[in-house]
Scaffold this active site. Structure first.
Site, mmCIF file in Angstrom:
data_model
loop_
_atom_site.group_PDB
_atom_site.id
_atom_site.type_symbol
_atom_site.label_atom_id
_atom_site.label_comp_id
_atom_site.label_asym_id
_atom_site.label_seq_id
_atom_site.Cartn_x
_atom_site.Cartn_y
_atom_site.Cartn_z
ATOM 1 N N ASP A 115 0.736 -1.247 -0.070
ATOM 2 C CA ASP A 115 -0.049 -0.057 0.044
ATOM 3 C C ASP A 115 0.716 1.261 0.037
ATOM 4 O O ASP A 115 2.028 1.261 0.262
ATOM 5 C CB ASP A 115 -0.909 0.063 1.223
ATOM 6 C CG ASP A 115 -0.232 -0.896 2.360
ATOM 7 O OD1 ASP A 115 0.793 -0.300 2.773
ATOM 8 O OD2 ASP A 115 -1.203 -1.286 3.390
ATOM 9 N N ASP A 141 -7.797 -2.932 14.084
ATOM 10 C CA ASP A 141 -9.209 -2.940 13.666
ATOM 11 C C ASP A 141 -9.299 -4.231 12.831
ATOM 12 O O ASP A 141 -10.609 -4.515 12.265
ATOM 13 C CB ASP A 141 -9.740 -1.793 13.175
ATOM 14 C CG ASP A 141 -9.044 -1.386 11.677
ATOM 15 O OD1 ASP A 141 -8.096 -2.310 11.607
ATOM 16 O OD2 ASP A 141 -9.422 -0.435 11.227
ATOM 17 N N HIS A 164 -7.528 -5.041 10.042
ATOM 18 C CA HIS A 164 -7.360 -4.824 8.709
ATOM 19 C C HIS A 164 -6.037 -5.509 8.247
ATOM 20 O O HIS A 164 -5.255 -5.619 9.102
ATOM 21 C CB HIS A 164 -7.392 -3.221 8.268
ATOM 22 C CG HIS A 164 -6.170 -2.499 8.673
ATOM 23 N ND1 HIS A 164 -6.100 -1.356 9.223
ATOM 24 C CD2 HIS A 164 -4.618 -2.586 8.623
ATOM 25 C CE1 HIS A 164 -4.908 -1.054 9.617
ATOM 26 N NE2 HIS A 164 -4.164 -1.639 9.504
ATOM 27 N N GLU A 218 -9.775 -1.908 5.297
ATOM 28 C CA GLU A 218 -10.563 -1.663 6.619
ATOM 29 C C GLU A 218 -11.576 -2.319 6.541
ATOM 30 O O GLU A 218 -12.279 -3.097 5.737
ATOM 31 C CB GLU A 218 -10.809 -0.161 6.543
ATOM 32 C CG GLU A 218 -9.507 0.852 6.445
ATOM 33 C CD GLU A 218 -8.908 0.822 7.674
ATOM 34 O OE1 GLU A 218 -8.836 -0.258 8.591
ATOM 35 O OE2 GLU A 218 -8.188 1.867 8.186
#
Ligand code: F6R
Length: 260
Positions: free
Chosen positions: A67, A136, A138, A143
């Site tokens: 990313d 979280d 991811h 996400e």
């Protein structure tokens, strides 16, 4: 999924470095998927040391990063391009033309993402994909609520990820809101996946990933469907696993031929 619990983050990095050594020894032309963030820093240090000791040779390897922040050039100090140069690429014998990081300044992001997917395909697909996990749940920057079959595309970061990553920037306000990330489906096509997690802040995401239901709310949970996924974590990150003792028992009783 194989779960390996190590005493601390140093031991996690060393175990992961073994996997990279094994991969490059078996296939010097390996296509490696790479991650950024705090978690892989120890591994990258190990890889640099091993390259200098001539235990590792990246001269024929190809890399694809997961990313990049939209709006940052690869030269921006907070970009993942800069991160990779600083912590790995500048210190190993990987040819510059074999390095791929999404371009955060691409004029046509959709086309750039399609080209990134095509470049992975042209190189024969990813042999070994390295991942961290967000607090979280991811992976990459997929996400919660990301499609579990998504491809490389633009994503909007959650406020939680922005807060988590504010430590790399001056403040949360400076963290870009958008990223280009490989999709969950892209990651799932890697032949082998290694996920690293360290520290108590990852314990609940790790438990949801390994022992919770498979669901888009925890994108990492799809890795339960991957046939060759190994999760290497320290004791703190293993803190909420119900079957931690069983995973330790499996590792201790692993047949010799199954060890890397
Ligand atoms: C980074 C990436 C992210 C991180 C995750 C954990 O390229 O894709 O999924 O792996 O946010 O970040 P750290 O390791 O900083 O806790």
């Amino acid at each position: 999924m194989e779960v390996i619990i190590k005493p601390d983050s140093d031991a996690v990095s060393k175990e992961a470095a073994q996997l990279f050594e094994d991969q490059l020894e078996k296939k010097p032309t390996s296509v490696l998927g790479l991650a950024t963030g705090s978690t892989p820093l120890g591994l990258y240090r190990e890889l640099v040391i091993m390259t200098h000791a001539e235990l590792l040779d990246f001269s024929r390897a190809i890399t694809f990063n997961l990313d990049e922040y939209v709006g940052l050039s690869g030269e921006h100090p907070m970009s993942y391009g800069s991160f990779m140069r600083e912590h790995l690429f500048a210190h190993i014998n990987l040819p510059a033309e074999n390095i791929h990081v999404p371009d955060g300044l691409a004029a046509d992001i959709a086309q750039h993402c399609a080209d990134y997917e095509e470049a992975i395909r042209r190189c024969g697909g990813i042999d070994l994909q390295l991942l961290g996990i967000g607090s979280d749940g991811h992976i990459g920057f997929n996400e919660p609520s990301s499609s579990l079959s998504s491809r490389t595309r633009l994503k909007t970061l959650t406020p939680r990820t922005i807060a988590d990553n504010a430590r790399f920037f001056g403040s949360a306000a400076e963290v870009p809101r958008h990223v280009i990330t490989m999709g969950v489906g892209t990651i799932m096509e890697a032949r082998r996946v290694v996920v690293l997690a360290t520290g108590a802040s990852k314990a609940s995401a790790v438990a949801a990933m390994v022992e919770g239901p498979i669901r888009a709310s925890v994108p990492a949970s799809i890795l339960q469907m991957h046939q060759k996924c190994v999760l290497i974590i320290d004791e703190a990150a293993a803190g909420q696993l119900e079957r931690a003792d069983y995973y330790r028992w499996v590792y201790d009783h692993k047949p010799e031929w199954q060890r890397a």
